[in-house]
Design an enzyme around this catalytic site. Structure first.
Site, mmCIF file in Angstrom:
data_model
loop_
_atom_site.group_PDB
_atom_site.id
_atom_site.type_symbol
_atom_site.label_atom_id
_atom_site.label_comp_id
_atom_site.label_asym_id
_atom_site.label_seq_id
_atom_site.Cartn_x
_atom_site.Cartn_y
_atom_site.Cartn_z
ATOM 1 N N LYS A 1 0.858 -1.188 0.000
ATOM 2 C CA LYS A 1 0.000 0.000 0.000
ATOM 3 C C LYS A 1 0.886 1.227 0.000
ATOM 4 O O LYS A 1 2.056 1.158 0.395
ATOM 5 C CB LYS A 1 -0.886 0.014 1.257
ATOM 6 C CG LYS A 1 -2.129 0.847 1.098
ATOM 7 C CD LYS A 1 -3.249 0.066 0.451
ATOM 8 C CE LYS A 1 -4.482 0.900 0.245
ATOM 9 N NZ LYS A 1 -5.630 0.076 -0.184
ATOM 10 N N GLY B 1 -18.828 3.373 -2.413
ATOM 11 C CA GLY B 1 -20.161 3.585 -1.850
ATOM 12 C C GLY B 1 -21.217 3.783 -2.921
ATOM 13 O O GLY B 1 -22.283 3.147 -2.885
HETATM 14 P P1 NAD Z 1 -13.381 7.710 -2.642
HETATM 15 O O1 NAD Z 1 -12.398 8.770 -2.412
HETATM 16 O O2 NAD Z 1 -13.907 7.514 -4.013
HETATM 17 O O3 NAD Z 1 -14.637 7.949 -1.678
HETATM 18 C C1 NAD Z 1 -14.529 8.149 -0.309
HETATM 19 C C2 NAD Z 1 -15.897 8.632 0.166
HETATM 20 O O4 NAD Z 1 -15.916 8.665 1.575
HETATM 21 C C3 NAD Z 1 -16.261 10.036 -0.306
HETATM 22 O O5 NAD Z 1 -17.633 10.089 -0.637
HETATM 23 C C4 NAD Z 1 -16.036 10.898 0.940
HETATM 24 O O6 NAD Z 1 -16.858 12.044 0.964
HETATM 25 C C5 NAD Z 1 -16.463 9.915 2.003
HETATM 26 N N1 NAD Z 1 -15.918 10.219 3.309
HETATM 27 C C6 NAD Z 1 -14.693 10.678 3.659
HETATM 28 N N2 NAD Z 1 -14.640 10.853 4.991
HETATM 29 C C7 NAD Z 1 -15.840 10.479 5.474
HETATM 30 C C8 NAD Z 1 -16.409 10.428 6.766
HETATM 31 N N3 NAD Z 1 -15.693 10.797 7.833
HETATM 32 N N4 NAD Z 1 -17.677 9.982 6.891
HETATM 33 C C9 NAD Z 1 -18.398 9.609 5.803
HETATM 34 N N5 NAD Z 1 -17.938 9.654 4.567
HETATM 35 C C10 NAD Z 1 -16.675 10.076 4.414
HETATM 36 O O7 NAD Z 1 -12.735 6.373 -2.056
HETATM 37 P P2 NAD Z 1 -13.108 4.882 -2.410
HETATM 38 O O8 NAD Z 1 -12.199 4.398 -3.459
HETATM 39 O O9 NAD Z 1 -14.589 4.763 -2.590
HETATM 40 O O10 NAD Z 1 -12.668 4.139 -1.063
HETATM 41 C C11 NAD Z 1 -13.532 4.074 0.065
HETATM 42 C C12 NAD Z 1 -13.064 2.966 0.981
HETATM 43 O O11 NAD Z 1 -13.061 1.744 0.258
HETATM 44 C C13 NAD Z 1 -11.640 3.106 1.526
HETATM 45 O O12 NAD Z 1 -11.592 2.540 2.823
HETATM 46 C C14 NAD Z 1 -10.819 2.265 0.584
HETATM 47 O O13 NAD Z 1 -9.606 1.828 1.174
HETATM 48 C C15 NAD Z 1 -11.781 1.141 0.346
HETATM 49 N N6 NAD Z 1 -11.534 0.370 -0.867
HETATM 50 C C16 NAD Z 1 -11.520 0.953 -2.099
HETATM 51 C C17 NAD Z 1 -11.309 0.181 -3.228
HETATM 52 C C18 NAD Z 1 -11.372 0.762 -4.597
HETATM 53 O O14 NAD Z 1 -11.270 -0.015 -5.564
HETATM 54 N N7 NAD Z 1 -11.564 2.048 -4.771
HETATM 55 C C19 NAD Z 1 -11.062 -1.200 -3.090
HETATM 56 C C20 NAD Z 1 -11.091 -1.759 -1.831
HETATM 57 C C21 NAD Z 1 -11.332 -0.982 -0.721
#
Ligand code: NAD
Length: 595
Positions: free
Chosen positions: A271, A388
């Site tokens: 990471k 999400g």
């Molecule tokens: P992203 O940046 O696209 O979205 C993050 C979202 O979380 C945004 O809508 C932001 O407004 C919201 N957010 C931030 N702080 C917040 C809070 N305190 N309360 C509520 N909402 C909040 O990121 P993503 O790629 O969707 O990643 C989200 C999570 O999923 C992370 O934990 C990431 O590690 C995990 N993840 C992502 C992927 C991927 O393929 N993108 C894969 C596995 C896991």
């Protein structure tokens, strides 16, 4: 190491309030005088002004005290139209230290203990006590103190470089170690192998100087952690976040190790990330920073070594910049150096929504196992970014009703359900899901506690803790985010009969399709989207079934079962490849037989 930290909104508010005390604001003066100590006056006034519990006020103060104590440089941002950052002088930094001590629970500046008498004078006295006499009769100190107060009161932001260790609470690395401990115990794991799995194999810290759009140079700290490569090249996202810590990156890289293992991929875990605030940076600044990071990493990453991907606040464009910079450096196109790229430059069809599609497939399996009918069941999603939003959309497509979603600015709720795509259009138009039509605005905390069948935390770590776990009403928690549930909360959810699909399984769809992207890059032959989806479904469904079988066999929750499955795969590889960590003892050469 020196770490750049921006004070949080609460910390900024607190330091401004301290300045207000000293510039004799009449409304505050009367109030302060009714308290016995400066500490008590500050905590009470702060908690009243900001509407937060006094316990949180203490914590904010403690955090601020710790950061300022180790501060080597403090910069304040002047408000518009100046909008510039100014470094404080050594004298001003010391003044801030005195200010903090003045308000601390046990101030060291005994000569100035009576703070009501003359606040400004008492600070000058305290300054002398700490840092020796000031020039003349103290006029100079008085003047610089007044200047400092003005700067703090006007500041729109304060940043500092601190030597104090910056660690998130709770520390996600600690959560990884606890889970590892549970799995190791259940597996009766060899203590040496356990020791190996507790630590990252390799860690790189880089400092990247970037010319900002205003011509100034700023230095950003970046990390890349390759946790374990026993099963294959390390793989894992890159996160841009102002509060990113090394321990967080280590925890995320460990999760990647267990995620690739639990899904049976021929990959290790890594990471990376940069401590920066992408929301405050222009596209050009982000591109320069990303290319700087790629240059710093060039000897460290590569299709057969370590392959980054997007994570929080990085996306397909970020990956395209890294791929391009890396290709420039080595002299030919290396599409496979990163995954999650745009489709027209080596990306895979279906990667964008893969994490959420994987969440959906695991929810389908969990619902079947629990006998829950998905059609008409209710869903709440925390975080409305890549994971999400697509999770809400895909679950809606298979008949679930989306009743609550949120982003960093807050959440929305309508028990009758709403269209997730329209909520996204509203977010794109206004910057947040908040105030969406026919919905009640709720906080992120309330979102987690709404009455629903399926809860999908898809934002950041440590959202479900022992403080709120008992209030979770969902039947299934499908962890789109990494580490949203603390180990203590996990036990409470298990005790309450809530079925948790753990992060390393639920959100593994992203890395599964990333792996498919790597394979397609190496073949230079690209699959249609249906094929990607089918392969994803088969891989993640098999992983779910394997984990469920372990959880039933050992009577453990799904998270412990997932760790057991992953730890076993990694340690089996370790034992087969033993030479990796155990230096072979050379066999003594057979004595040459004389004829
Ligand atoms: P992203 O940046 O696209 O979205 C993050 C979202 O979380 C945004 O809508 C932001 O407004 C919201 N957010 C931030 N702080 C917040 C809070 N305190 N309360 C509520 N909402 C909040 O990121 P993503 O790629 O969707 O990643 C989200 C999570 O999923 C992370 O934990 C990431 O590690 C995990 N993840 C992502 C992927 C991927 O393929 N993108 C894969 C596995 C896991």
């Amino acid at each position: 190491m020196l770490t750049s930290v921006e004070l949080s909104g609460r910390e900024l508010g607190m330091i401004k309030l301290m300045a207000d005390f000293f510039v004799e604001k009449p409304e505050l003066t009367a109030k302060i005088e009714s308290y016995t100590t400066a500490y008590y006056a500050l905590m009470t006034t702060y908690s009243e002004n900001f509407g937060i519990p006094t316990e949180d006020a203490w914590k904010t103060f403690e955090e601020l005290e710790k950061k300022l104590d180790g501060a080597k440089d403090i910069r304040v941002e002047a408000p518009s139209p100046i909008k510039k950052w100014y470094s404080l002088s050594t004298e001003e930094i010391n003044m801030i230290r005195v200010l903090i001590d003045y308000f601390s629970e046990n101030p060291k500046m005994t000569p100035t203990s009576s703070f009501i008498a003359n606040r400004s004078e008492s600070i000058i006295e305290a300054y002398k006590w700490f840092f020796g006499t000031t020039e003349g009769n103290g006029e100079y100190a008085r003047e610089s103190f007044n200047n400092l107060m003005e700067k703090i009161q006007a500041a729109t932001s304060i940043k500092l470089d601190t030597l104090a260790p910056v660690v998130a609470t709770p520390n996600p690395y600690e959560a990884v170690l606890q889970l590892l401990q549970l799995a190791a115990k259940k597996l009766n794991l060899d203590p040496g192998l356990h020791e190996m799995l507790k630590r990252p194999m390799r860690t790189l810290i880089v400092n990247i100087p970037i010319t900002m759009d205003d011509g100034s140079i700023q230095v950003f700290t970046g990390y890349r952690v390759q946790y374990n490569d026993l099963l294959g090249p390390t793989k894992g996202g890159i996160r841009y976040h102002p509060e990113l810590t090394l321990d967080e990156v280590i925890a995320l890289s460990a999760w990647m190790t267990f995620k690739t293992a639990v899904t049976g991929l021929p990959l290790g875990g890594g990471k990376g990330g940069i401590r920066c605030n992408p929301k405050e940076m222009s596209q050009n600044e982000l591109e320069r920073l990303t290319r700087g990071y790629a240059r710093a990493m060039v000897r460290f990453i590569g299709p057969h070594r370590d392959v980054p991907a997007p994570d929080v606040y990085t996306d397909a464009q970020t990956m395209a910049w890294i791929m391009d910079e890396y290709s420039e450096m080595v002299g030919y196109n290396v599409f496979g150096v990163v995954t999650g790229k745009p489709v027209h430059v080596g990306g895979s069809l279906g990667r964008n929504e893969a994490t959420s599609r994987g969440v959906m497939y695991t929810v389908i399996e969990a619902a079947e196992h629990l006998g829950i009918k998905l059609k008409g069941s209710t869903v709440a999603v925390q975080g409305y970014g890549n994971v999400g939003y697509h999770a809400a959309r895909l679950l809606n497509e298979i008949g679930c009703k989306i009743i609550a979603v949120s982003d960093s600015k807050g959440g929305i709720y309508n028990p009758k359900g709403f269209d997730p795509m329209k909520a996204l259009e509203h977010k794109n138009r206004t910057g947040s899901v908040v105030d969406f039509e026919d919905c009640k605005n709720i906080t992120n905390e309330e979102l987690l506690e709404v009455e629903c069948d399926i809860l999908v935390p898809s934002a950041l770590e440590n959202q479900i803790t022992k403080a709120n776990a008992d209030k979770i009403k969902a039947k299934i928690v499908a962890e789109g985010a990494n580490g949203p549930t603390t180990p203590e909360a996990d036990e409470i959810l298990f005790k309450n009969g809530i079925f948790v699909i753990p992060d390393i399984l639920a959100n593994s769809g992203g890395v599964i399709v990333s792996y498919f992207e790597q394979v397609q890059n190496q073949m230079n032959y690209y699959w249609p989207e249906d094929e990607v989806r089918e392969k994803l479904k088969n891989t993640i469904t098999k992983a779910f079934k394997d984990v469920l079988a372990i959880s039933q066999q050992y009577n453990v929750n799904m998270r412990v079962a997932a760790y057991m499955s992953a730890v076993k795969r990694v340690t089996d590889a370790m034992l087969t490849r033993k030479h990796k960590t155990v230096s072979p003892i050379p066999e003594p050469k057979a004595a040459v037989q004389s004829k």
